[in-house]
Motif scaffolding. Structure first.
Motif, mmCIF file in Angstrom:
data_model
loop_
_atom_site.group_PDB
_atom_site.id
_atom_site.type_symbol
_atom_site.label_atom_id
_atom_site.label_comp_id
_atom_site.label_asym_id
_atom_site.label_seq_id
_atom_site.Cartn_x
_atom_site.Cartn_y
_atom_site.Cartn_z
ATOM 1 N N ILE A 184 -7.700 4.997 -13.891
ATOM 2 C CA ILE A 184 -6.380 4.377 -14.044
ATOM 3 C C ILE A 184 -6.288 3.005 -13.392
ATOM 4 O O ILE A 184 -5.249 2.346 -13.470
ATOM 5 N N ALA A 185 -7.365 2.559 -12.749
ATOM 6 C CA ALA A 185 -7.299 1.373 -11.887
ATOM 7 C C ALA A 185 -6.817 0.124 -12.607
ATOM 8 O O ALA A 185 -5.969 -0.619 -12.092
ATOM 9 N N VAL A 186 -7.347 -0.133 -13.792
ATOM 10 C CA VAL A 186 -7.014 -1.377 -14.501
ATOM 11 C C VAL A 186 -5.516 -1.474 -14.772
ATOM 12 O O VAL A 186 -4.912 -2.545 -14.651
ATOM 13 N N ASP A 187 -4.896 -0.364 -15.109
ATOM 14 C CA ASP A 187 -3.469 -0.363 -15.456
ATOM 15 C C ASP A 187 -2.560 -0.023 -14.279
ATOM 16 O O ASP A 187 -1.334 0.030 -14.442
ATOM 17 N N SER A 188 -3.127 0.218 -13.103
ATOM 18 C CA SER A 188 -2.321 0.581 -11.933
ATOM 19 C C SER A 188 -1.927 -0.646 -11.133
ATOM 20 O O SER A 188 -2.608 -1.678 -11.173
ATOM 21 N N ILE A 189 -0.845 -0.521 -10.376
ATOM 22 C CA ILE A 189 -0.442 -1.622 -9.510
ATOM 23 C C ILE A 189 -1.308 -1.627 -8.253
ATOM 24 O O ILE A 189 -1.834 -0.597 -7.836
ATOM 25 N N ASP A 190 -1.456 -2.795 -7.673
ATOM 26 C CA ASP A 190 -2.230 -2.956 -6.452
ATOM 27 C C ASP A 190 -1.643 -2.072 -5.345
ATOM 28 O O ASP A 190 -0.436 -2.069 -5.116
ATOM 29 N N GLY A 191 -2.512 -1.310 -4.673
ATOM 30 C CA GLY A 191 -2.047 -0.453 -3.581
ATOM 31 C C GLY A 191 -1.689 0.956 -3.983
ATOM 32 O O GLY A 191 -1.243 1.749 -3.142
ATOM 33 N N THR A 192 -1.896 1.301 -5.267
ATOM 34 C CA THR A 192 -1.618 2.668 -5.709
ATOM 35 C C THR A 192 -2.479 3.668 -4.945
ATOM 36 O O THR A 192 -3.678 3.468 -4.762
ATOM 37 N N VAL A 193 -1.862 4.746 -4.491
ATOM 38 C CA VAL A 193 -2.558 5.802 -3.750
ATOM 39 C C VAL A 193 -2.648 7.051 -4.614
ATOM 40 O O VAL A 193 -1.644 7.505 -5.175
ATOM 41 N N VAL A 194 -3.851 7.591 -4.737
ATOM 42 C CA VAL A 194 -4.071 8.874 -5.405
ATOM 43 C C VAL A 194 -4.453 9.872 -4.319
ATOM 44 O O VAL A 194 -5.413 9.654 -3.576
ATOM 45 N N VAL A 195 -3.709 10.965 -4.223
ATOM 46 C CA VAL A 195 -3.954 11.941 -3.161
ATOM 47 C C VAL A 195 -3.900 13.341 -3.751
ATOM 48 O O VAL A 195 -3.140 13.615 -4.682
ATOM 49 N N SER A 196 -4.733 14.230 -3.232
ATOM 50 C CA SER A 196 -4.761 15.601 -3.727
ATOM 51 C C SER A 196 -4.855 16.579 -2.566
ATOM 52 O O SER A 196 -5.457 16.281 -1.527
ATOM 53 N N GLU A 197 -4.264 17.752 -2.752
ATOM 54 C CA GLU A 197 -4.353 18.799 -1.745
ATOM 55 C C GLU A 197 -5.758 19.404 -1.694
ATOM 56 O O GLU A 197 -6.154 19.986 -0.688
ATOM 57 N N GLU A 198 -6.500 19.241 -2.798
ATOM 58 C CA GLU A 198 -7.835 19.822 -2.881
ATOM 59 C C GLU A 198 -8.687 18.974 -3.813
ATOM 60 O O GLU A 198 -8.203 18.427 -4.802
ATOM 61 N N ILE A 231 0.849 -1.199 0.000
ATOM 62 C CA ILE A 231 0.000 0.000 0.000
ATOM 63 C C ILE A 231 0.885 1.250 0.000
ATOM 64 O O ILE A 231 1.750 1.419 0.850
ATOM 65 N N GLY A 232 0.675 2.123 -0.987
ATOM 66 C CA GLY A 232 1.408 3.384 -1.039
ATOM 67 C C GLY A 232 2.791 3.292 -1.641
ATOM 68 O O GLY A 232 3.556 4.257 -1.585
ATOM 69 N N LYS A 233 3.128 2.158 -2.238
ATOM 70 C CA LYS A 233 4.432 2.067 -2.906
ATOM 71 C C LYS A 233 4.431 2.872 -4.208
ATOM 72 O O LYS A 233 5.478 3.260 -4.714
ATOM 73 N N GLU A 234 3.239 3.114 -4.732
ATOM 74 C CA GLU A 234 3.068 4.028 -5.862
ATOM 75 C C GLU A 234 2.100 5.106 -5.418
ATOM 76 O O GLU A 234 0.984 4.809 -4.961
ATOM 77 N N VAL A 235 2.521 6.373 -5.506
ATOM 78 C CA VAL A 235 1.690 7.498 -5.081
ATOM 79 C C VAL A 235 1.576 8.492 -6.224
ATOM 80 O O VAL A 235 2.572 8.886 -6.822
ATOM 81 N N ILE A 236 0.346 8.888 -6.523
ATOM 82 C CA ILE A 236 0.088 9.923 -7.526
ATOM 83 C C ILE A 236 -0.486 11.128 -6.792
ATOM 84 O O ILE A 236 -1.542 11.033 -6.163
ATOM 85 N N HIS A 237 0.222 12.238 -6.850
ATOM 86 C CA HIS A 237 -0.132 13.424 -6.065
ATOM 87 C C HIS A 237 -0.596 14.552 -6.978
ATOM 88 O O HIS A 237 0.018 14.829 -8.009
ATOM 89 N N PHE A 238 -1.691 15.189 -6.599
ATOM 90 C CA PHE A 238 -2.207 16.344 -7.314
ATOM 91 C C PHE A 238 -2.288 17.540 -6.376
ATOM 92 O O PHE A 238 -2.536 17.387 -5.182
ATOM 93 N N ASP A 239 -2.121 18.720 -6.953
ATOM 94 C CA ASP A 239 -2.358 19.944 -6.200
ATOM 95 C C ASP A 239 -3.865 20.168 -6.085
ATOM 96 O O ASP A 239 -4.370 20.538 -5.024
ATOM 97 N N THR A 240 -4.572 19.922 -7.167
ATOM 98 C CA THR A 240 -6.028 20.002 -7.161
ATOM 99 C C THR A 240 -6.579 19.003 -8.162
ATOM 100 O O THR A 240 -5.938 18.689 -9.171
ATOM 101 N N ILE A 241 -7.769 18.497 -7.874
ATOM 102 C CA ILE A 241 -8.401 17.501 -8.739
ATOM 103 C C ILE A 241 -9.905 17.550 -8.492
ATOM 104 O O ILE A 241 -10.349 18.023 -7.444
ATOM 105 N N GLY A 242 -10.673 17.070 -9.468
ATOM 106 C CA GLY A 242 -12.108 16.988 -9.257
ATOM 107 C C GLY A 242 -12.435 16.003 -8.155
ATOM 108 O O GLY A 242 -13.016 16.345 -7.123
ATOM 109 N N SER A 243 -12.031 14.746 -8.355
ATOM 110 C CA SER A 243 -12.286 13.682 -7.388
ATOM 111 C C SER A 243 -11.179 12.640 -7.496
ATOM 112 O O SER A 243 -10.912 12.134 -8.595
ATOM 113 N N THR A 244 -10.557 12.314 -6.388
ATOM 114 C CA THR A 244 -9.518 11.275 -6.418
ATOM 115 C C THR A 244 -10.124 9.924 -6.782
ATOM 116 O O THR A 244 -9.489 9.116 -7.461
#
Length: 324
Positions: free
Chosen positions: A98-112, A78-91
């Motif tokens: 991106i789920a199908v092509d992402s590795i298990d445990g990928t975290v998407v996080v945004s400041e807003e 969990i969290g070995k791959e992190v995608i960070h945004f400054d702002t986004i509509g919805s994580t």
């Protein structure tokens, strides 16, 4: 790449790391390292750079970047791959794309989040830099009908993480986290599946950490970690959640063991032993909550003194159909 450089500097926080060492570790030129360091500094990181010595990180801004999250994160995946945004509509929306092509445990996080939402599409009040808005992509080898329990694992993990940080938090079954009788965090679990297999689960978590003012329609039922007198860094909360979640999640998907999760849910319940309202659309009925069974279902006594089990649903402690 910047995230990886930040992680290298954090892993060597008390000493200088040469540009040559960074370039060799990441397979990029020293010129590229210098450009990335310059960009990292512009983001608010305090980095001391000295010729022939290299770079040393002195301080970090209050951001939830991949490098900061992954530094000293005690998880297996969990969290070995992190995608960070400054702002986004919805994580959650992005994570589903991106789920199908992402590795298990990928975290998407945004400041807003500008289009954050809770259950049944309800809006979520999020302010830039004030909270934690994240989604985790999961790919468990379990049948689709077992996926809803992931929400309770998330709830137990959040409460355990907050209590690790001395914050007195409770769970309002199944997906709200309560501090001082007000909602501080919510969970939204979305499933991409076929009849007999899960393609992905996107687990969304929103938490008010530093927010002090809320809109009039929710200020009586919403709060934040800071508003309740707990001055805790967002990164400390987030890392605790990821670590506690992985433990309970692996218990469930690898060993089919719900016991630790159920124990936390019972001990931290905001509704056990209380009269509550079960809400179905515009209808609500008053019942008494008497247990959370070993399947994670809510056990209630209705007005006819009959015992029922709820697999899912919405509940209100005050009888008000209001959500953060």
């Amino acid at each position: 790449m910047r995230s990886e450089i930040i992680k290298i500097l954090l892993d060597n926080k008390d000493e200088f790391v040469s540009g040559e060492d960074i370039s060799e570790k990441l397979g990029i030129t020293r010129s590229a390292v210098s450009k990335h360091i310059k960009n990292i500094k512009s983001q608010g990181y305090d980095i001391e750079s000295i010729t022939r010595k290299g770079h040393k990180i002195i301080g970090c801004p209050d951001v939830l970047s991949g490098g900061i999250i992954k530094h000293d994160l005690n998880t297996r995946f969990i969290g070995k791959e992190v995608i960070h945004f400054d702002t986004i509509g919805s994580t959650n929306d992005y994570a589903k794309k991106i789920a199908v092509d992402s590795i298990d445990g990928t975290v998407v996080v945004s400041e807003e989040q500008t289009s954050g939402r809770g259950r049944r599409g309800k809006g979520w009040h999020s302010i830039k830099g004030d909270g934690i808005w994240l989604s985790i992509v999961l790919k468990p080898d379990i049948y689709p009908h077992k996926a809803p329990f992931i929400t309770q694992i998330a709830g137990a993990s959040i409460v355990k993480a907050l209590r690790n940080l001395k914050i007195d938090a409770y769970i309002k079954w199944p997906n709200d986290i309560i501090v001082n009788n007000k909602k501080v965090s919510g969970i939204l679990t979305e499933l991409g599946a076929e009849i007999d297999r899960i393609n992905y689960i996107v687990l969304g978590i929103g938490m008010n950490v530093k927010t002090m003012d809320f809109p009039d329609d929710i200020q009586s039922i919403a709060t934040s970690i800071l508003k309740e007198g707990n001055n805790v860094k967002r990164i400390d909360i987030l890392k605790n959640i990821l670590e506690e979640f992985e433990k309970l999640y692996l218990d469930y998907v690898e060993r089919n063991d719900k016991s630790n999760c159920i124990k936390i849910c019972k001990e931290s319940s905001a509704i056990l032993g209380k009269k509550i309202y079960i809400i179905n659309g515009d209808q609500k009925r008053k019942v008494k909550c008497i247990d959370i069974n070993q399947e994670g279902n809510l056990v209630i006594i209705n007005k006819d003194n009959d015992i029922e089990e709820l697999i899912s649903g919405e509940v209100s402690i005050r009888g008000e159909h209001n959500y953060v």
